[in-house]
Design an enzyme around this catalytic site. Structure first.
Site, mmCIF file in Angstrom:
data_model
loop_
_atom_site.group_PDB
_atom_site.id
_atom_site.type_symbol
_atom_site.label_atom_id
_atom_site.label_comp_id
_atom_site.label_asym_id
_atom_site.label_seq_id
_atom_site.Cartn_x
_atom_site.Cartn_y
_atom_site.Cartn_z
ATOM 1 N N LYS A 37 0.760 -1.607 0.036
ATOM 2 C CA LYS A 37 0.095 -0.038 0.275
ATOM 3 C C LYS A 37 0.981 0.947 0.161
ATOM 4 O O LYS A 37 0.589 2.221 -0.962
ATOM 5 C CB LYS A 37 -0.482 0.027 1.147
ATOM 6 C CG LYS A 37 -1.579 1.425 1.636
ATOM 7 C CD LYS A 37 -2.503 0.901 2.058
ATOM 8 C CE LYS A 37 -1.606 1.726 4.524
ATOM 9 N NZ LYS A 37 -2.076 3.014 4.386
ATOM 10 N N ASN A 38 1.476 1.609 1.039
ATOM 11 C CA ASN A 38 2.770 2.246 1.682
ATOM 12 C C ASN A 38 3.791 2.597 0.254
ATOM 13 O O ASN A 38 4.466 3.727 -0.038
ATOM 14 C CB ASN A 38 3.124 2.502 2.504
ATOM 15 C CG ASN A 38 2.367 2.681 3.109
ATOM 16 O OD1 ASN A 38 1.317 3.088 2.941
ATOM 17 N ND2 ASN A 38 2.624 2.791 4.690
ATOM 18 N N CYS A 78 -5.609 8.506 9.033
ATOM 19 C CA CYS A 78 -6.130 7.582 10.046
ATOM 20 C C CYS A 78 -5.456 8.230 11.105
ATOM 21 O O CYS A 78 -4.686 9.476 11.532
ATOM 22 C CB CYS A 78 -5.033 6.307 10.600
ATOM 23 S SG CYS A 78 -5.473 4.671 9.583
ATOM 24 N N ARG A 108 -0.618 14.624 13.230
ATOM 25 C CA ARG A 108 -0.404 14.414 11.836
ATOM 26 C C ARG A 108 0.722 15.660 11.610
ATOM 27 O O ARG A 108 -0.350 15.546 10.367
ATOM 28 C CB ARG A 108 -0.978 13.565 11.583
ATOM 29 C CG ARG A 108 -1.676 12.591 12.023
ATOM 30 C CD ARG A 108 -1.781 10.321 11.214
ATOM 31 N NE ARG A 108 -0.977 10.529 10.304
ATOM 32 C CZ ARG A 108 -1.053 9.269 9.770
ATOM 33 N NH1 ARG A 108 -2.029 8.148 9.543
ATOM 34 N NH2 ARG A 108 0.350 8.927 9.077
ATOM 35 N N ASP A 148 3.685 0.475 12.249
ATOM 36 C CA ASP A 148 2.774 -0.441 11.126
ATOM 37 C C ASP A 148 2.608 -1.755 11.975
ATOM 38 O O ASP A 148 1.220 -1.961 11.356
ATOM 39 C CB ASP A 148 2.513 0.051 9.945
ATOM 40 C CG ASP A 148 2.385 1.196 9.749
ATOM 41 O OD1 ASP A 148 2.338 2.196 10.754
ATOM 42 O OD2 ASP A 148 2.591 1.734 8.562
ATOM 43 N N ARG A 174 -8.916 -0.731 3.839
ATOM 44 C CA ARG A 174 -8.843 0.730 3.680
ATOM 45 C C ARG A 174 -6.873 -0.050 2.902
ATOM 46 O O ARG A 174 -6.482 0.854 2.192
ATOM 47 C CB ARG A 174 -7.269 1.858 3.946
ATOM 48 C CG ARG A 174 -9.186 2.491 4.099
ATOM 49 C CD ARG A 174 -9.061 3.577 5.167
ATOM 50 N NE ARG A 174 -7.750 4.282 4.518
ATOM 51 C CZ ARG A 174 -6.316 4.660 5.906
ATOM 52 N NH1 ARG A 174 -6.520 4.673 7.031
ATOM 53 N NH2 ARG A 174 -5.002 4.631 5.490
HETATM 54 N N1 EPU Z 1 5.977 14.045 11.148
HETATM 55 C C1 EPU Z 1 6.165 15.184 11.570
HETATM 56 N N2 EPU Z 1 6.018 16.462 10.218
HETATM 57 C C2 EPU Z 1 5.550 16.414 9.397
HETATM 58 C C3 EPU Z 1 5.799 14.834 8.961
HETATM 59 C C4 EPU Z 1 6.123 14.283 10.224
HETATM 60 O O1 EPU Z 1 6.403 15.995 12.407
HETATM 61 O O2 EPU Z 1 5.857 16.822 8.662
HETATM 62 C C5 EPU Z 1 6.246 13.479 12.364
HETATM 63 C C6 EPU Z 1 4.818 13.031 12.628
HETATM 64 O O3 EPU Z 1 4.323 13.137 13.990
HETATM 65 C C7 EPU Z 1 5.046 11.085 13.075
HETATM 66 C C8 EPU Z 1 6.786 10.613 13.186
HETATM 67 O O4 EPU Z 1 7.098 12.288 11.960
HETATM 68 O O5 EPU Z 1 5.487 11.432 14.896
HETATM 69 C C9 EPU Z 1 6.624 9.802 11.263
HETATM 70 O O6 EPU Z 1 5.948 10.353 10.062
HETATM 71 P P1 EPU Z 1 5.484 10.344 9.133
HETATM 72 O O7 EPU Z 1 5.578 11.105 8.091
HETATM 73 O O8 EPU Z 1 7.140 9.041 8.444
HETATM 74 O O9 EPU Z 1 4.507 9.033 8.479
HETATM 75 P P2 EPU Z 1 3.403 9.289 6.667
HETATM 76 O O10 EPU Z 1 5.027 9.419 6.292
HETATM 77 O O11 EPU Z 1 2.486 10.100 7.739
HETATM 78 C C10 EPU Z 1 3.541 6.796 6.544
HETATM 79 C C11 EPU Z 1 2.349 6.091 5.987
HETATM 80 C C12 EPU Z 1 2.196 5.349 7.530
HETATM 81 C C13 EPU Z 1 3.219 4.412 8.949
HETATM 82 C C14 EPU Z 1 4.188 5.994 9.320
HETATM 83 C C15 EPU Z 1 5.255 5.194 9.775
HETATM 84 C C16 EPU Z 1 1.669 6.291 4.030
HETATM 85 C C17 EPU Z 1 0.263 6.718 3.457
HETATM 86 N N3 EPU Z 1 1.212 6.568 5.543
HETATM 87 O O12 EPU Z 1 2.700 7.675 7.088
HETATM 88 O O13 EPU Z 1 1.214 4.389 7.521
HETATM 89 O O14 EPU Z 1 2.313 4.651 10.280
HETATM 90 O O15 EPU Z 1 4.039 6.387 7.348
HETATM 91 O O16 EPU Z 1 5.755 4.861 8.777
HETATM 92 O O17 EPU Z 1 2.437 6.363 3.840
HETATM 93 C C18 EPU Z 1 -0.434 2.349 7.390
HETATM 94 O O18 EPU Z 1 -0.109 2.610 6.646
HETATM 95 O O19 EPU Z 1 -1.263 2.047 8.365
HETATM 96 C C19 EPU Z 1 0.210 4.046 8.009
HETATM 97 C C20 EPU Z 1 -0.505 4.962 8.743
#
Ligand code: EPU
Length: 428
Positions: free
Chosen positions: A22-23, A117, A122, A306, A398
């Site tokens: 997915k990701n 989610c 976030r 995850d 999802r």
């Molecule tokens: N963060 C910040 N600022 C930002 C972005 C992130 O402070 O601008 C912080 C977040 O608050 C968090 C950490 O950095 O504490 C990591 O966030 P990340 O940006 O890595 O997460 P994401 O890209 O929003 C993706 C996956 C998530 C998965 C995370 C961590 C997708 C669509 N989502 O989210 O997947 O938990 O990376 O590996 O790729 C899932 O698939 O169930 C899911 C939630």
């Protein structure tokens, strides 16, 4: 409204196939905006987040053809800027990749603020920082992000304050067609970051270092179409590995990259399960008790956040008290209240769950509070005495491709049922 109904207590045995990730699929689909040509993407998971992403691209002017269940052709030539539908974008986190892709192709972007989610704040400050360093000015107003450049993006040095998968991917997408060189430092090293880089390089991009914490991107003026197969979903694979161990069964999990599963395999072995690795499969079995372990979730190659809810179910079954520390998200433990309905004994203290083992799960009606929380309820239901009913399963759909049929085929007594609409007086 649909729910999943499980009659628990049956060990899982046999072969189970893992779908595309997915990701990785979401950024690759949105990165097509940059390509302005036809791409054929293989190993695409059949999940609602992917359908929604394809629907968004179609609304923006792409031509989408499903060539088979897992193969999609995307012709992004006709895409126009600012056409992503508010209602669809706002429901999905991965839609923030539209910003990087529109900026890369058009030099400006207009997109609804992303959803996703709910496990705490976030933020997208690191995405915004990257876009600004690449020469963008951004305004957030009326639920939209309005991003503009003066004639296109310019390569830059980006040092992230936190390791963020999304920000790394978005910066990479934006920089691919920027003028000059971009260097991303403190980059995320997840396999899906590498998969996106491989896809973009196959389209003619010049990206090196993906998979390390420094990624270099030499901008190219244009990309071309390609054929590309998405990597297997390590979280789906990990989920099946834990389901085999939780039910005292034995599963051969096919279409995996065992290297991506090392942190999960290591914990399973520490807990007393058996993990045998092949070239593109793992066999997980368990026929003794599970030992308690302590786990901290971390960015890759650490134990994945995850997998937090799923491993928590296994810790509930282990002998003794385990500690599960969440190292990525502020509030990933909302599922604990649901597991307690099934008999779990867990205390949450900030970002740590203290999990008492030897839980004798009993079936109950529970909710999927988010995607991974939902699948954890499935694992708990598979091990429980009696019947478990899981509501709000749209979260599970999802991200998990055909999970009910896949689990049925390895011996689970699991079905999806449509619930009759509630009488009006009960809705008050
Ligand atoms: N963060 C910040 N600022 C930002 C972005 C992130 O402070 O601008 C912080 C977040 O608050 C968090 C950490 O950095 O504490 C990591 O966030 P990340 O940006 O890595 O997460 P994401 O890209 O929003 C993706 C996956 C998530 C998965 C995370 C961590 C997708 C669509 N989502 O989210 O997947 O938990 O990376 O590996 O790729 C899932 O698939 O169930 C899911 C939630």
């Amino acid at each position: 409204m649909e729910k999943i109904v499980i009659n628990g207590g049956k060990p899982l045995y046999g072969n189970i196939e893992v779908s595309g990730m997915k990701n990785a699929a979401l950024p690759i689909i949105f990165a097509n905006i940059l390509v302005e040509d036809k791409c054929v993407i293989e190993n695409v998971p059949n999940i609602s987040d992917v359908s929604r992403a394809l629907e968004i691209l179609a609304a923006m002017g792409a031509h989408i053809r499903r060539l088979s269940k897992t193969v999609v052709e995307i012709d992004s030539t006709g895409i126009r800027m600012g056409k992503s539908p508010f209602e669809l974008v706002r429901k999905m986190r991965g839609s923030y990749y539209i910003i990087g892709a529109e900026l890369g192709r058009f030099g400006s972007s207009y997109v609804a603020y992303p959803g996703g989610c709910d496990f705490g704040v976030r933020p997208i400050d690191q995405h915004i920082k990257a876009f600004e360093l690449l020469g963008t000015s951004l305004n957030i107003e009326g639920g939209y992000i309005d991003a503009r450049t003066n004639g296109g993006l310019i390569g830059s040095q980006i040092f992230f304050d936190v390791v963020s998968v999304g920000a790394t991917i978005n910066a990479m997408i934006a920089a691919v067609r920027a003028k000059g060189m971009t260097v991303i430092e403190n980059a995320a090293r997840e396999p899906h970051v590498v998969d996106l880089a491989n896809f973009l390089n196959t389209c003619g991009a010049n990206i090196t270092g993906a998979g390390t914490d420094v990624i270099k991107i030499k901008g190219v003026p244009k990309l071309h179409g390609c054929n590309y197969a998405i990597i297997p979903d390590m979280i789906e694979a990990g989920t099946f590995m834990l389901a085999a161990a939780a039910t005292s069964g034995s599963l051969r999990i096919n279409n995996v990259i065992p290297k991506h599963l090392e942190s999960i395999s290591a914990k399973l072995i520490e807990m007393g399960a058996s993990v045998v690795e092949g070239d593109d499969f793992v066999i997980v079995s368990r026929n003794g008790p599970l030992n308690k372990v302590n786990i901290k979730t971390l960015p890759y190659p650490g134990f994945p956040t995850d997998m937090n809810p799923q491993i928590c179910v296994l810790l509930c079954l282990a002998k003794g008290t385990s500690l599960l520390n969440e190292g990525v998200w502020d509030n990933r433990f909302r599922y604990v209240e649901e597991l307690k309905r099934m008999g779990a004994s867990i205390k949450v203290d900030g970002r740590t769950a203290i999990v008492d083992g030897e839980t004798d799960f009993s079936g109950a009606t529970v909710r999927a509070v988010d995607l991974r929380a939902g699948i954890a309820m499935v694992i708990a239901g598979l091990t429980a005495r009696g019947v478990t009913e899981i509501e709000d399963i749209y979260h599970i759909e999802r991200g998990y491709d055909n999970v009910v049929a896949k689990l049925q085929a390895v011996g689970a007594d699991i079905t999806k049922k449509t619930m009759p609409p509630m009488p009006k007086e009960e809705l008050a």
